[in-house]
Structures are given as structure tokens and as C-alpha cells.
Scaffold this active site. Structure first.
Site, PDB file in Angstrom:
ATOM      1  N   GLU A   1      -4.068   4.378  15.138  1.00 29.66           N
ATOM      2  CA  GLU A   1      -3.344   4.903  16.308  1.00 29.66           C
ATOM      3  C   GLU A   1      -2.268   3.943  16.814  1.00 29.66           C
ATOM      4  OE1 GLU A   1      -4.705   4.421  20.246  1.00 29.66           O
ATOM      5  OE2 GLU A   1      -6.721   3.788  19.650  1.00 29.66           O
TER       6      GLU A   1
ATOM      7  N   LYS B   1     -17.022   1.227  25.969  1.00 31.51           N
ATOM      8  CA  LYS B   1     -17.059   0.072  26.866  1.00 31.51           C
ATOM      9  C   LYS B   1     -17.404   0.491  28.281  1.00 31.51           C
ATOM     10  CE  LYS B   1     -12.657  -1.184  26.187  1.00 31.51           C
ATOM     11  NZ  LYS B   1     -12.216   0.072  25.559  1.00 31.51           N
TER      12      LYS B   1
HETATM   13  N1  PSU Z   1      -9.649   1.915  24.736  1.00 31.32           N
HETATM   14  C1  PSU Z   1      -9.273   0.695  24.292  1.00 31.32           C
HETATM   15  N2  PSU Z   1      -7.994   0.500  23.902  1.00 31.32           N
HETATM   16  C2  PSU Z   1      -7.075   1.509  23.922  1.00 31.32           C
HETATM   17  C3  PSU Z   1      -7.504   2.804  24.372  1.00 31.32           C
HETATM   18  C4  PSU Z   1      -8.791   2.951  24.753  1.00 31.32           C
HETATM   19  O1  PSU Z   1     -10.070  -0.236  24.265  1.00 31.32           O
HETATM   20  O2  PSU Z   1      -5.914   1.286  23.562  1.00 31.32           O
HETATM   21  C5  PSU Z   1      -6.518   3.927  24.331  1.00 31.32           C
HETATM   22  C6  PSU Z   1      -6.748   4.829  23.106  1.00 31.32           C
HETATM   23  O3  PSU Z   1      -5.496   5.234  22.607  1.00 31.32           O
HETATM   24  C7  PSU Z   1      -7.466   6.020  23.712  1.00 31.32           C
HETATM   25  C8  PSU Z   1      -6.815   6.104  25.060  1.00 31.32           C
HETATM   26  O4  PSU Z   1      -7.302   7.203  22.967  1.00 31.32           O
HETATM   27  O5  PSU Z   1      -6.691   4.759  25.472  1.00 31.32           O
HETATM   28  C9  PSU Z   1      -7.631   6.907  26.037  1.00 31.32           C
HETATM   29  O6  PSU Z   1      -6.879   7.130  27.162  1.00 31.32           O
HETATM   30  P1  PSU Z   1      -7.327   8.228  28.237  1.00 31.32           P
HETATM   31  O7  PSU Z   1      -8.620   7.728  28.784  1.00 31.32           O
HETATM   32  O8  PSU Z   1      -6.207   8.239  29.239  1.00 31.32           O
HETATM   33  O9  PSU Z   1      -7.467   9.524  27.486  1.00 31.32           O
END
Ligand code: PSU
Ligand code: MN
Length: 311
Positions: A25, A160
Site C-alpha cells: 500500500e 494496535k
Molecule cells: N495503521 C498503521 N499505519 C498506517 C495505517 C494504519 O499502523 O499507515 C493506514 C493504512 O493505510 C490503513 C489506514 O488502511 O491507515 C486506515 O485508515 P482509516 O482508519 O482512516 O480507515
């Protein structure tokens, strides 16, 4: 789909020849880590995938084109632009594409592109989930709904504790998304090896993982699978230490009224600051570890498909 997805030459060749591919990603690059370590990490992750026998396909939207497989200079561009590039999840994709803009794809959007390109395995660090306090905020990442419907296996380092781990597991269960502990009985907690919550299934080899994926998709059970691979012991945090840092970051986010798509990047940056960069080091190590497992799993899955095809 070729109207919307540009598959790089390297990835297209791997697809044609039935060689293993790992999707990666780009939100983690633009929004998840600071420059220039984000770029170094993204390139190292690609190298790790290659060293373990698979082809990396980093995914992003560039000038409105979904890309599966980026050039190093495109990774450099996304990393140096950082949060100036739109964080792009399922709901954002049509506008970024139609508007010919750049987008850093979340787990959800990366799964969509991987699915369109025919890539079955995706490795990252962390996924979005049910946030703490979701009973009031309704903040549940679109990543979970994507896992419910798109046939891609996601290798991550567990959930996490910026999220509500228990509620995230309940949500995954409701939508039929298997959660597999890779070599562990308990779900890893990203910075820690053990969140305290049991997983549905423990599998100890990539061959067993591949067999479970094949059985699921052969039966027409659509949707993803979450493979939780614990951070290597040497880089893991003691639970109490990281929980304290996370609690402080959550309080800060709440007093600054940070909401919506901004919350995860805000918390990650805060945690990195309060841990003097140690959380970032841990994050990088666990992503590399997931890239290795992702590559080996993609290899085992292709081997299994070939065996099934020839028998
Ligand atoms: N958790 C991490 N690092 C990240 C993300 C999540 O430790 O970079 C990013 C990923 O791209 C995940 C996104 O898909 O955050 C989720 O965001 P939201 O909760 O706004 O959907
Ligand atoms: Mn959210």
C-alpha cells in the site's frame, strides 16, 4: 478494468507466468511515516519481497490512474509529498480517478486495486479497525468492510491498541473474516507480540496458510483473510510502555478534536514523537517481516494452484 488500472511491465509478466506477487500500500508511505524514512522503507520492503522470491506491486493512484507496480521515482514522489497526497480509501477512489489526481491507497483501496489486477496477497504494517469510543463516534475503518468482500489476503502485524481490539475482532467475526495467528495463539498487538486476545486459528507454515486461502476461495466464500504476523521479539515493545504512550496520544487527539481519516496518521506521529522514534523503528521492522511472510505465502499459494491445475 484495464481502463482504470496500469499494471507495470514487471507485474504483468509475473501475472502472465503465474509467478508470486505481493501487493503493497501507499498510505503507509505518504501518511504513515515521515520523509525520507518512508521512501527508504517502501524501497526496502520491495527489496525484501524480491529477496523472498516474489514480485512487489506497490499500489497508488497517479494522475487518476490506478497503478499496480510503481517506479522508484514514483515512490520517492509519494513519500516526499507526504500528506499533500490524498489518503484514498474506497469512497475516495472515484473522485481521485475521475479528477485525475494522486492518491495514496489505504488497505481498503489497495485491496480493490489488487483484486482488479488479480493479486491475491498483500503485505502491510497495520490495518484500520474499530476505534476506541466507536459506540459514540461510529469510527470504523472501511478496511474492515473491504476485508468482508474483496478476495485478498492481508498480512499485517495484528491490531494496535489505538483501536478497540475486542470490538475489531467482533466486527471481523460478524463479516466472516478469518483472523489467523501466524505461529501464535494470540493476536499480535502491532508494537507488541501479544494483544491478549486469542485468534480464531493458529497456522504455523505458509503452506498451511495457502491451503486455507484456496479452500476459502474455492468454496466461493468471498472476502479477505487477516494474517497476523507478530513483530520480531528483538524490536517489540513492552505492553505497559506502549500502552501509556498510546493513551497519551489518544487524549491529545481528543482534546484537539481530531476526527475521521486524520486520526490514524495523527496518532502514529504522536506515538513516534513520544517514543523518541522507537515506534517508527519497530513499525519499519514489522513491515519488513510481513513483506517476507507475504512473499513466501504468495509463493506457496502459486505452487498450490499449479499442483491443483496439473492433478
Ligand atoms: N495503521 C498503521 N499505519 C498506517 C495505517 C494504519 O499502523 O499507515 C493506514 C493504512 O493505510 C490503513 C489506514 O488502511 O491507515 C486506515 O485508515 P482509516 O482508519 O482512516 O480507515
Ligand atoms: Mn475512520
Amino acid at each position: 478494468m484495464y481502463n482504470y488500472v496500469d499494471i507495470s511491465k514487471e507485474v504483468a509478466e509475473a501475472l502472465d507466468q503465474g509467478r508470486p506477487i505481493v501487493a503493497l500500500e501507499s498510505t503507509i508511505i505518504s501518511h504513515g511515516m515521515p520523509y525520507p524514512r518512508n521512501v527508504e522503507t517502501a524501497l526496502d520492503v520491495e527489496k525484501t519481497v524480491r529477496n523472498h522470491g516474489a514480485t512487489p506491486a506497490t499500489i497508488a493512484v497517479l494522475k487518476g490512474r490506478l497503478k499496480a507496480g510503481l517506479k522508484p521515482e514514483e515512490i520517492e514522489y509519494l513519500g516526499s509529498q507526504g500528506t499533500a497526497v490524498t489518503k484514498c480509501s474506497r469512497r475516495d477512489l472515484p473522485f481521485i480517478v475521475a479528477g485525475k489526481k494522486d492518491g495514496a491507497t489505504t488497505v481498503a483501496a489497495t485491496m480493490i486495486a489488487a483484486g482488479l489486477a488479480g493479486i491475491k496477497v498483500f503485505a502491510t504494517g497495520g490495518i484500520g479497525g474499530v476505534h476506541r469510543g466507536a459506540a459514540e463516534t461510529f469510527d470504523i475503518s472501511a478496511d474492515l468492510q473491504e476485508l468482508a468482500q474483496t478476495n485478498v489476503a492481508v498480512v499485517c502485524a495484528g491490531v494496535k491498541s489505538i483501536l478497540d481490539i475486542g470490538l475489531t475482532l467482533e466486527y471481523l467475526e460478524t463479516f466472516g473474516i478469518p483472523v489467523i495467528g501466524f505461529g501464535v495463539q494470540n493476536l499480535p498487538g502491532f508494537y507488541t507480540r501479544d494483544s491478549g486476545f486469542p485468534v480464531d486459528f493458529q497456522l504455523d507454515s505458509v503452506e498451511d496458510l495457502a491451503a486455507a486461502l484456496k479452500a476459502k476461495w474455492d468454496m466461493g466464500l468471498s472476502g479477505g483473510v487477516l494474517i497476523a504476523n507478530p513483530i520480531p521479539e528483538a524490536y517489540s515493545f513492552p505492553k505497559e510502555a506502549i500502552d501509556q504512550i498510546i493513551d497519551e496520544a489518544l487524549r491529545d487527539a481528543s482534546s484537539k478534536k481530531i476526527k475521521g481519516k486524520a486520526i490514524t496518521p495523527f496518532l502514529l506521529e504522536k506515538i513516534a514523537q513520544s517514543s523518541q522514534g522507537k515506534s517508527l523503528d519497530a513499525n519499519i521492522k514489522l513491515v519488513l517481516n510481513n513483506a517476507k511472510v507475504g512473499a513466501e505465502l504468495a509463493g506457496a499459494y502459486m505452487t498450490l494452484l499449479k499442483k491443483a491445475g496439473s492433478s
